[in-house]
Design a protein around this motif. Structure first.
Motif, PDB file in Angstrom:
ATOM      1  N   ARG A  40       0.840  -1.207   0.000  1.00  0.00           N
ATOM      2  CA  ARG A  40       0.000   0.000   0.000  1.00  0.00           C
ATOM      3  C   ARG A  40       0.872   1.253   0.000  1.00  0.00           C
ATOM      4  NH1 ARG A  40      -3.070  -1.030   4.392  1.00  0.00           N
ATOM      5  NH2 ARG A  40      -4.377  -2.363   3.127  1.00  0.00           N
ATOM      6  N   SER A  41       1.899   1.245   0.822  1.00  0.00           N
ATOM      7  CA  SER A  41       2.808   2.395   0.892  1.00  0.00           C
ATOM      8  C   SER A  41       3.509   2.624  -0.439  1.00  0.00           C
ATOM      9  CB  SER A  41       3.838   2.168   1.998  1.00  0.00           C
ATOM     10  OG  SER A  41       4.820   3.163   1.989  1.00  0.00           O
ATOM     11  N   LEU A  42       3.963   1.547  -1.054  1.00  0.00           N
ATOM     12  CA  LEU A  42       4.640   1.681  -2.351  1.00  0.00           C
ATOM     13  C   LEU A  42       3.683   2.157  -3.431  1.00  0.00           C
ATOM     14  CD1 LEU A  42       6.931  -1.483  -2.280  1.00  0.00           C
ATOM     15  CD2 LEU A  42       7.638   0.909  -2.091  1.00  0.00           C
ATOM     16  N   GLN A  43       2.423   1.708  -3.370  1.00  0.00           N
ATOM     17  CA  GLN A  43       1.436   2.180  -4.339  1.00  0.00           C
ATOM     18  C   GLN A  43       1.207   3.679  -4.190  1.00  0.00           C
ATOM     19  OE1 GLN A  43      -1.938  -0.439  -3.558  1.00  0.00           O
ATOM     20  NE2 GLN A  43      -1.775  -1.224  -5.646  1.00  0.00           N
ATOM     21  N   GLU A  44       1.129   4.155  -2.957  1.00  0.00           N
ATOM     22  CA  GLU A  44       0.944   5.585  -2.710  1.00  0.00           C
ATOM     23  C   GLU A  44       2.147   6.383  -3.210  1.00  0.00           C
ATOM     24  OE1 GLU A  44       0.211   5.782   1.470  1.00  0.00           O
ATOM     25  OE2 GLU A  44      -1.829   4.969   1.270  1.00  0.00           O
ATOM     26  N   ARG A  45       3.339   5.869  -2.972  1.00  0.00           N
ATOM     27  CA  ARG A  45       4.547   6.557  -3.457  1.00  0.00           C
ATOM     28  C   ARG A  45       4.585   6.592  -4.975  1.00  0.00           C
ATOM     29  NH1 ARG A  45       9.660   4.018  -0.809  1.00  0.00           N
ATOM     30  NH2 ARG A  45      10.618   5.545  -2.180  1.00  0.00           N
ATOM     31  N   LEU A  46       4.202   5.492  -5.606  1.00  0.00           N
ATOM     32  CA  LEU A  46       4.165   5.434  -7.062  1.00  0.00           C
ATOM     33  C   LEU A  46       3.148   6.427  -7.609  1.00  0.00           C
ATOM     34  CD1 LEU A  46       5.047   4.161  -9.737  1.00  0.00           C
ATOM     35  CD2 LEU A  46       3.346   2.357  -9.336  1.00  0.00           C
ATOM     36  N   GLY A  48       2.164   9.191  -6.209  1.00  0.00           N
ATOM     37  CA  GLY A  48       2.749  10.522  -6.037  1.00  0.00           C
ATOM     38  C   GLY A  48       3.811  10.814  -7.077  1.00  0.00           C
ATOM     39  N   ALA A  49       4.651   9.836  -7.371  1.00  0.00           N
ATOM     40  CA  ALA A  49       5.701  10.031  -8.375  1.00  0.00           C
ATOM     41  C   ALA A  49       5.096  10.265  -9.759  1.00  0.00           C
ATOM     42  CB  ALA A  49       6.625   8.813  -8.407  1.00  0.00           C
ATOM     43  N   SER A  51       2.165  11.561 -10.365  1.00  0.00           N
ATOM     44  CA  SER A  51       1.575  12.894 -10.330  1.00  0.00           C
ATOM     45  C   SER A  51       2.651  13.963 -10.539  1.00  0.00           C
ATOM     46  CB  SER A  51       0.865  13.123  -9.003  1.00  0.00           C
ATOM     47  OG  SER A  51       0.365  14.429  -8.917  1.00  0.00           O
ATOM     48  N   ASN A  52       3.779  13.801  -9.860  1.00  0.00           N
ATOM     49  CA  ASN A  52       4.900  14.742 -10.025  1.00  0.00           C
ATOM     50  C   ASN A  52       5.413  14.740 -11.458  1.00  0.00           C
ATOM     51  OD1 ASN A  52       4.776  15.476  -7.347  1.00  0.00           O
ATOM     52  ND2 ASN A  52       6.406  14.084  -6.711  1.00  0.00           N
ATOM     53  N   LEU A  53       5.464  13.569 -12.051  1.00  0.00           N
ATOM     54  CA  LEU A  53       5.935  13.468 -13.434  1.00  0.00           C
ATOM     55  C   LEU A  53       4.988  14.200 -14.372  1.00  0.00           C
ATOM     56  CD1 LEU A  53       7.891  12.343 -15.549  1.00  0.00           C
ATOM     57  CD2 LEU A  53       6.484  10.268 -15.595  1.00  0.00           C
ATOM     58  N   ARG A  54       3.677  14.020 -14.176  1.00  0.00           N
ATOM     59  CA  ARG A  54       2.711  14.726 -15.035  1.00  0.00           C
ATOM     60  C   ARG A  54       2.877  16.235 -14.896  1.00  0.00           C
ATOM     61  NH1 ARG A  54      -0.588  10.474 -13.415  1.00  0.00           N
ATOM     62  NH2 ARG A  54      -1.459  11.685 -11.683  1.00  0.00           N
ATOM     63  N   PHE A  55       3.034  16.719 -13.661  1.00  0.00           N
ATOM     64  CA  PHE A  55       3.220  18.145 -13.430  1.00  0.00           C
ATOM     65  C   PHE A  55       4.474  18.638 -14.147  1.00  0.00           C
ATOM     66  CE2 PHE A  55       5.290  21.552 -11.064  1.00  0.00           C
ATOM     67  CZ  PHE A  55       4.301  22.537 -11.106  1.00  0.00           C
ATOM     68  N   THR A  56       5.552  17.875 -14.017  1.00  0.00           N
ATOM     69  CA  THR A  56       6.821  18.264 -14.648  1.00  0.00           C
ATOM     70  C   THR A  56       6.695  18.271 -16.164  1.00  0.00           C
ATOM     71  OG1 THR A  56       8.026  17.322 -12.784  1.00  0.00           O
ATOM     72  CG2 THR A  56       9.282  17.729 -14.786  1.00  0.00           C
ATOM     73  N   GLU A  57       6.037  17.279 -16.721  1.00  0.00           N
ATOM     74  CA  GLU A  57       5.854  17.222 -18.176  1.00  0.00           C
ATOM     75  C   GLU A  57       5.030  18.408 -18.664  1.00  0.00           C
ATOM     76  OE1 GLU A  57       4.196  13.313 -18.728  1.00  0.00           O
ATOM     77  OE2 GLU A  57       6.181  12.427 -19.060  1.00  0.00           O
TER      78      GLU A  57
END
Length: 69
Positions: A40-46, A48-49, A51-57
């Protein structure tokens, strides 16, 4: 002299086997809970990552538009 049969011996052995099986099940349940929490924790981190990638793109695309103007 023939061996004496103790009817309680089988009960004790069966109880011991049941206890060992129960302890094994408990250990497996704990391990499953830990793995589930980690998953569950890894899914949440993924998430978030991603989401950050979409923002950066989007930010890079906006900067590219600004440079082309």
């Amino acid at each position: 002299m023939s061996p004496v049969f103790d009817p309680h011996a089988k009960v004790i052995i069966d109880s011991w086997a049941s206890l060992m099986a129960l302890m094994g099940n408990t250990t497996l349940k704990r391990q499953l809970n830990l793995v589930t929490q980690e998953h569950r924790s890894l899914q949440e981190r993924l998430q978030g990552a991603r989401s950050n990638l979409r923002f950066t793109e989007k930010r890079v695309a906006n900067l590219e538009v600004e440079l082309s103007n």
